[in-house]
Design an enzyme around this catalytic site. Sequence first.
Site, mmCIF file in Angstrom:
data_model
loop_
_atom_site.group_PDB
_atom_site.id
_atom_site.type_symbol
_atom_site.label_atom_id
_atom_site.label_comp_id
_atom_site.label_asym_id
_atom_site.label_seq_id
_atom_site.Cartn_x
_atom_site.Cartn_y
_atom_site.Cartn_z
ATOM 1 N N HIS A 1 26.986 38.192 38.019
ATOM 2 C CA HIS A 1 26.098 37.657 36.997
ATOM 3 C C HIS A 1 26.140 36.127 36.932
ATOM 4 C CE1 HIS A 1 29.504 36.747 34.291
ATOM 5 N NE2 HIS A 1 30.029 37.863 34.742
ATOM 6 N N ASP A 2 24.972 35.556 36.726
ATOM 7 C CA ASP A 2 24.785 34.119 36.511
ATOM 8 C C ASP A 2 25.058 33.263 37.744
ATOM 9 O OD1 ASP A 2 24.276 34.038 33.472
ATOM 10 O OD2 ASP A 2 26.141 35.167 33.618
ATOM 11 N N GLY B 1 31.048 35.889 38.991
ATOM 12 C CA GLY B 1 30.100 35.350 38.040
ATOM 13 C C GLY B 1 30.135 33.834 37.959
#
Length: 261
Positions: A122-123, A140
Amino acid sequence: MSRLAIHPTAVVSPRALLASDVKVGPYAVIEGPCEIGPGVEIGAHVVIHPFVRLAAGVKVGPHAVLGGVPQDLSFRGQETWLEVGANTVLREGVILHRSTREEQPTRVGSGCYLMGHVHVGHDAQVGNGVILTQSVAVAGHVEIGDYAVVGGLAGIHQFVRIGTRAMVGALSKPTRDVLPFSLAEGSPALHYRLNTVGLRRAGVSGERYRALEQAFRAVREGRPLDNLPDTEEVRTLKAFLAAPSKRNLSGFVRGKPSFEG
């Protein structure tokens, strides 16, 4: 779109927006909302969760899973996205998670090549032309610059930045930032030297290469980057060092490098 391009065993949500020439293989599942651009090819058993955008020409290999909920215990189910740029190849078993932040999607750039079983968390922000080889794990919030290459089975710590045209060796564990144009390896990863092969392929030679050598030595020795030629590569290096970092810079190998990759 033409049903001839969608295998009869595939399941496609009516909320999914597919260009007219998208190809969808057997047993694929495409949830919605999502946006699938022209010329995209989706292989067998692929799962595309909601909030995914695939730009034109993306190729998705069998059993890839795109847009899963972030593996972050603080995530509360808000609408966040995953974006993949044009003409990127995602090979079999690739896993890409959407972001935790509504204002910025997880992003893989254009013209990238992600080999089998790569995971991007994520991100993460992956630039253009990046190659992630077999089973690379990107945690992440990692940032990977344009045209970087990461060797097989490497695991990149969360919040680490990998600079443009850097090369990270196979089985490495970058726990701190890796300089642009450099070659790093090990657990934890250390800088060895400039990414000579990658720079040659990019046409960086002569005075430009020598200026970059001077800059690399200055960083290694803890000296300021003053009085260096004002080349594009030196400016990129200075900008990387000036940008905020949560992990600080990886160390340097002292003495004769042993890395041969």
